[in-house]
Write a protein that holds these residues in place. Structure first.
Motif, PDB file in Angstrom:
ATOM      1  N   LYS A 152       8.181  -4.174  13.201  1.00 39.27           N
ATOM      2  CA  LYS A 152       9.535  -3.959  13.707  1.00 39.27           C
ATOM      3  C   LYS A 152      10.304  -2.873  12.931  1.00 39.27           C
ATOM      4  O   LYS A 152      11.512  -2.941  12.781  1.00 39.27           O
ATOM      5  CB  LYS A 152      10.320  -5.265  13.712  1.00 39.27           C
ATOM      6  CG  LYS A 152       9.793  -6.276  14.729  1.00 39.27           C
ATOM      7  CD  LYS A 152      10.745  -7.439  14.911  1.00 39.27           C
ATOM      8  CE  LYS A 152      10.282  -8.323  16.077  1.00 39.27           C
ATOM      9  NZ  LYS A 152      11.229  -9.435  16.339  1.00 39.27           N
ATOM     10  N   GLY A 153       9.578  -1.899  12.456  1.00 40.53           N
ATOM     11  CA  GLY A 153      10.199  -0.777  11.763  1.00 40.53           C
ATOM     12  C   GLY A 153      10.136  -0.865  10.254  1.00 40.53           C
ATOM     13  O   GLY A 153      10.427   0.129   9.568  1.00 40.53           O
ATOM     14  N   ARG A 154       9.769  -2.011   9.713  1.00 39.27           N
ATOM     15  CA  ARG A 154       9.734  -2.147   8.249  1.00 39.27           C
ATOM     16  C   ARG A 154       8.694  -1.228   7.623  1.00 39.27           C
ATOM     17  O   ARG A 154       8.896  -0.698   6.529  1.00 39.27           O
ATOM     18  CB  ARG A 154       9.473  -3.607   7.851  1.00 39.27           C
ATOM     19  CG  ARG A 154      10.629  -4.546   8.159  1.00 39.27           C
ATOM     20  CD  ARG A 154      10.424  -5.910   7.521  1.00 39.27           C
ATOM     21  NE  ARG A 154       9.276  -6.601   8.100  1.00 39.27           N
ATOM     22  CZ  ARG A 154       9.313  -7.358   9.193  1.00 39.27           C
ATOM     23  NH1 ARG A 154      10.461  -7.520   9.836  1.00 39.27           N
ATOM     24  NH2 ARG A 154       8.251  -7.972   9.653  1.00 39.27           N
ATOM     25  N   PHE A 155       7.551  -1.049   8.332  1.00 43.41           N
ATOM     26  CA  PHE A 155       6.486  -0.202   7.798  1.00 43.41           C
ATOM     27  C   PHE A 155       6.970   1.239   7.666  1.00 43.41           C
ATOM     28  O   PHE A 155       6.756   1.894   6.639  1.00 43.41           O
ATOM     29  CB  PHE A 155       5.261  -0.286   8.713  1.00 43.41           C
ATOM     30  CG  PHE A 155       4.052   0.428   8.185  1.00 43.41           C
ATOM     31  CD1 PHE A 155       3.271  -0.150   7.201  1.00 43.41           C
ATOM     32  CD2 PHE A 155       3.681   1.675   8.671  1.00 43.41           C
ATOM     33  CE1 PHE A 155       2.137   0.504   6.699  1.00 43.41           C
ATOM     34  CE2 PHE A 155       2.568   2.336   8.192  1.00 43.41           C
ATOM     35  CZ  PHE A 155       1.794   1.751   7.205  1.00 43.41           C
ATOM     36  N   GLU A 201      10.315   4.961  -0.135  1.00 47.80           N
ATOM     37  CA  GLU A 201       9.441   5.346  -1.244  1.00 47.80           C
ATOM     38  C   GLU A 201       9.346   6.871  -1.379  1.00 47.80           C
ATOM     39  O   GLU A 201       9.244   7.392  -2.497  1.00 47.80           O
ATOM     40  CB  GLU A 201       8.052   4.737  -1.062  1.00 47.80           C
ATOM     41  CG  GLU A 201       8.018   3.218  -1.187  1.00 47.80           C
ATOM     42  CD  GLU A 201       8.417   2.721  -2.564  1.00 47.80           C
ATOM     43  OE1 GLU A 201       8.354   3.501  -3.537  1.00 47.80           O
ATOM     44  OE2 GLU A 201       8.780   1.532  -2.678  1.00 47.80           O
ATOM     45  N   ALA A 202       9.380   7.586  -0.268  1.00 47.29           N
ATOM     46  CA  ALA A 202       9.376   9.051  -0.353  1.00 47.29           C
ATOM     47  C   ALA A 202      10.633   9.549  -1.058  1.00 47.29           C
ATOM     48  O   ALA A 202      10.576  10.451  -1.913  1.00 47.29           O
ATOM     49  CB  ALA A 202       9.262   9.656   1.041  1.00 47.29           C
ATOM     50  N   LYS A 203      11.765   8.960  -0.706  1.00 58.12           N
ATOM     51  CA  LYS A 203      13.018   9.344  -1.357  1.00 58.12           C
ATOM     52  C   LYS A 203      12.975   9.025  -2.841  1.00 58.12           C
ATOM     53  O   LYS A 203      13.366   9.855  -3.686  1.00 58.12           O
ATOM     54  CB  LYS A 203      14.173   8.597  -0.687  1.00 58.12           C
ATOM     55  CG  LYS A 203      15.537   8.803  -1.340  1.00 58.12           C
ATOM     56  CD  LYS A 203      16.046  10.214  -1.178  1.00 58.12           C
ATOM     57  CE  LYS A 203      17.483  10.339  -1.668  1.00 58.12           C
ATOM     58  NZ  LYS A 203      17.990  11.716  -1.556  1.00 58.12           N
ATOM     59  N   HIS A 223       0.750   4.073  -2.855  1.00 56.53           N
ATOM     60  CA  HIS A 223       0.481   5.468  -2.489  1.00 56.53           C
ATOM     61  C   HIS A 223       1.564   6.383  -3.045  1.00 56.53           C
ATOM     62  O   HIS A 223       1.263   7.473  -3.556  1.00 56.53           O
ATOM     63  CB  HIS A 223       0.413   5.602  -0.963  1.00 56.53           C
ATOM     64  CG  HIS A 223      -0.001   6.965  -0.511  1.00 56.53           C
ATOM     65  ND1 HIS A 223      -1.315   7.307  -0.258  1.00 56.53           N
ATOM     66  CD2 HIS A 223       0.722   8.090  -0.289  1.00 56.53           C
ATOM     67  CE1 HIS A 223      -1.376   8.574   0.106  1.00 56.53           C
ATOM     68  NE2 HIS A 223      -0.161   9.075   0.096  1.00 56.53           N
ATOM     69  N   ALA A 224       2.804   5.955  -2.945  1.00 56.71           N
ATOM     70  CA  ALA A 224       3.907   6.769  -3.469  1.00 56.71           C
ATOM     71  C   ALA A 224       3.757   6.983  -4.967  1.00 56.71           C
ATOM     72  O   ALA A 224       3.978   8.092  -5.472  1.00 56.71           O
ATOM     73  CB  ALA A 224       5.239   6.104  -3.153  1.00 56.71           C
ATOM     74  N   ARG A 225       3.365   5.934  -5.678  1.00 55.18           N
ATOM     75  CA  ARG A 225       3.221   6.040  -7.124  1.00 55.18           C
ATOM     76  C   ARG A 225       1.998   6.879  -7.499  1.00 55.18           C
ATOM     77  O   ARG A 225       2.054   7.718  -8.398  1.00 55.18           O
ATOM     78  CB  ARG A 225       3.098   4.637  -7.730  1.00 55.18           C
ATOM     79  CG  ARG A 225       2.946   4.645  -9.252  1.00 55.18           C
ATOM     80  CD  ARG A 225       3.098   3.262  -9.849  1.00 55.18           C
ATOM     81  NE  ARG A 225       2.199   2.288  -9.251  1.00 55.18           N
ATOM     82  CZ  ARG A 225       2.596   1.243  -8.516  1.00 55.18           C
ATOM     83  NH1 ARG A 225       3.883   1.038  -8.300  1.00 55.18           N
ATOM     84  NH2 ARG A 225       1.717   0.406  -8.004  1.00 55.18           N
ATOM     85  N   GLY A 226       0.879   6.678  -6.788  1.00 55.38           N
ATOM     86  CA  GLY A 226      -0.360   7.346  -7.165  1.00 55.38           C
ATOM     87  C   GLY A 226      -0.537   8.735  -6.594  1.00 55.38           C
ATOM     88  O   GLY A 226      -1.281   9.547  -7.151  1.00 55.38           O
ATOM     89  N   GLY A 277       0.813  -1.209   0.000  1.00 54.93           N
ATOM     90  CA  GLY A 277       0.000   0.000   0.000  1.00 54.93           C
ATOM     91  C   GLY A 277       0.849   1.263   0.000  1.00 54.93           C
ATOM     92  O   GLY A 277       0.486   2.266  -0.621  1.00 54.93           O
ATOM     93  N   ILE A 278       1.988   1.213   0.692  1.00 60.54           N
ATOM     94  CA  ILE A 278       2.906   2.357   0.693  1.00 60.54           C
ATOM     95  C   ILE A 278       3.428   2.608  -0.711  1.00 60.54           C
ATOM     96  O   ILE A 278       3.450   3.747  -1.195  1.00 60.54           O
ATOM     97  CB  ILE A 278       4.075   2.096   1.658  1.00 60.54           C
ATOM     98  CG1 ILE A 278       3.574   2.019   3.103  1.00 60.54           C
ATOM     99  CG2 ILE A 278       5.143   3.177   1.509  1.00 60.54           C
ATOM    100  CD1 ILE A 278       4.600   1.475   4.074  1.00 60.54           C
ATOM    101  N   LYS A 279       3.849   1.537  -1.372  1.00 60.16           N
ATOM    102  CA  LYS A 279       4.393   1.678  -2.720  1.00 60.16           C
ATOM    103  C   LYS A 279       3.347   2.238  -3.676  1.00 60.16           C
ATOM    104  O   LYS A 279       3.644   3.120  -4.500  1.00 60.16           O
ATOM    105  CB  LYS A 279       4.890   0.323  -3.222  1.00 60.16           C
ATOM    106  CG  LYS A 279       5.623   0.378  -4.546  1.00 60.16           C
ATOM    107  CD  LYS A 279       6.200  -0.982  -4.897  1.00 60.16           C
ATOM    108  CE  LYS A 279       6.988  -0.939  -6.202  1.00 60.16           C
ATOM    109  NZ  LYS A 279       7.586  -2.264  -6.523  1.00 60.16           N
TER     110      LYS A 279
END
Length: 456
Positions: free
Chosen positions: A358-361, A368-370, A313-316, A309-311
């Motif tokens: 454990k921090g992966r999220f 992805e922001a970078k 969101h970053a793309r869209g 979902g993060i990926k």
């Protein structure tokens, strides 16, 4: 979950919800409320470059936790739920790690750890603790904070006094430890016609503190040659009472007023600000207001729940937002968060609603922001235990009993401070954007940053 959560959590408390102050704690007068506001006269240590947004990982700082006996006269504010603070009635899903705090920074609670030990918490009203938080930022390489100043909390003299005390503490902490800070007005909970009160409050800060224009306050954050002020909560479609017309007047004032304006203005807006959909009002007036500001920061807490979902969101969202922002010469500040949980505030929703993994999220969001082209990030949040987004030190040994709490999955209590610092390095190009979490150097299994000398 949507941006209304800020209003739904804050408004009942601001209007007198939560536990009352202890006996003998009287309300503050207006005069006492503004007494902490004065120009800065403390030390200032060089550190973070406070002249630009570029390369920064900046945290939201709530500073809203208070306890009986801490001098705030607010009682258990933001610790309580449904008017009580005792097992079964609690407003936080994470429990703070107070092991490093001195005795005069710890406050006993009705909760108990396994074995019967009294559970203790901190107060944001305590100067030593706020300064300690800024020392942690220095130790872990976190650049600074946007201090949340809720407009609705400045309506009451007692709450206004607390807001002003915390502002003074943050200013001192940022200067002492070489961090940067800026005020972020949160409009959540304001009634219709309430936004002009924010203008009056800003005049108070400028007149009494010289905020943004105090030569001794080297830590106040600047961008594009001007001091920064942020306004959060413009354009959400969650039933807010204040109007876009009020918000536009506020932005015009902060930008153009001859005495109180001249600021770089950052706006906290909905995820759907660009397309006027999703959590955004479908009103082109929002675009007109954003056009008058300098930096746009779309709120994303809860807008995605998985690594995929993060990926997406970053793309869209992020990439297209950045393209449009650059086209019109606007700065862009995406929001990242470590996970989400507000079960104790809302028992109808599960604990650990958006797991941290454990921090992966969180790390996936930085990567992805970078990759999307972001040069700075707003980290939600430094201290918000209410919604389980805090990155400061929380414990793996929370109280037991009727209220349930998250842990850090066995990770060191400073894991998310360290990871946020690494996120800043990623933004500045000091480390590469890789999917796997950066490896933390260890010393006997747990490396801690060098401890600085205690502040006075």
């Amino acid at each position: 979950m949507d941006a209304l959560r800020r209003a739904s959590v804050l408004l009942p408390l601001a209007l007198g919800g939560g536990l009352l102050a202890s006996a003998g704690e009287s309300s503050a007068s207006r005069e006492a409320a503004v007494a902490p506001l004065r120009p800065y006269d403390g030390p200032s240590t060089p550190g973070v470059d406070c002249s630009t947004l570029t390369g920064k990982a900046l945290c939201g700082y709530q500073g809203w936790f208070t306890t009986p006996g801490d001098g705030s006269r607010r009682g258990w504010r933001h610790y309580s739920a449904r008017g009580q603070f005792l097992p079964g009635f609690c407003g936080i899903d994470l429990w703070p790690d107070v092991s490093e705090l001195d005795d005069d920074e710890k406050y006993a609670t009705p909760f108990r750890h396994q074995g019967g030990r009294v559970a203790q918490v901190f107060s944001s009203h305590n100067r030593k603790t706020v300064l300690r938080h800024f020392r942690w930022m220095q130790q872990y390489g976190i650049d600074g904070v946007f201090l949340q100043r809720f407009g609705v909390e400045t309506l009451d003299p007692n709450n206004l006094r607390h807001c002003n005390v915390v502002l003074a503490h943050c200013r001192e902490g940022a200067n002492r430890y070489g961090r940067c800070y800026a005020v972020m007005y949160d409009l959540s909970g304001l009634p219709k016609g309430g936004v002009p009160h924010v203008i009056d409050d800003w005049k108070l800060l400028v007149d009494r503190m010289r905020l943004g224009n105090d030569p001794k306050d080297a830590a106040y954050f600047r961008h594009q040659g001007r001091p920064v002020v942020a306004v959060w909560g413009i354009g959400f479609n969650d039933g807010r009472k204040y109007t876009l017309a009020e918000c536009e007047r506020l932005v015009d004032f902060l930008k153009n007023d001859k005495r109180y304006g001249g600021f770089t203005v950052l706006l906290g807006v909905p995820t759907g600000w660009r397309t006027l959909d999703g959590d955004s009002v479908n009103d082109p007036a929002l675009h007109r207001i954003i056009g008058k500001a300098d930096i746009v920061s779309p709120w994303t807490v809860g807008r995605y729940r998985s690594l995929d979902g993060i990926k997406e969101h970053a793309r869209g969202r992020w990439r297209k937002d950045l393209e449009l922002s650059r086209k019109y010469g606007k700065g862009y500040l995406p929001v990242v968060f470590p996970g989400f949980s507000w079960h104790n505030l809302r028992p109808d929703v599960p604990l650990d609603e958006i797991p941290r993994q454990k921090g992966r999220f969180l790390w996936k969001q930085y990567v992805e922001a970078k990759r999307a082209g972001a040069t700075a990030v707003y980290q939600a949040m430094f201290d918000e235990m209410d919604e389980g987004t805090a990155i400061f030190k929380c414990t793996n040994d929370p109280p037991v009993g009727k209220s349930r709490f998250l842990t850090l999955e066995g990770l060191p209590s400073d894991h998310y401070l360290w990871l946020t610092g690494m996120g800043g390095k990623l933004l500045r190009g000091e480390i590469k954007a890789k999917e796997e979490l950066p490896r933390r150097k260890t010393d006997g299994g747990k490396k801690r940053p060098r401890q600085e000398a205690r502040h006075p």
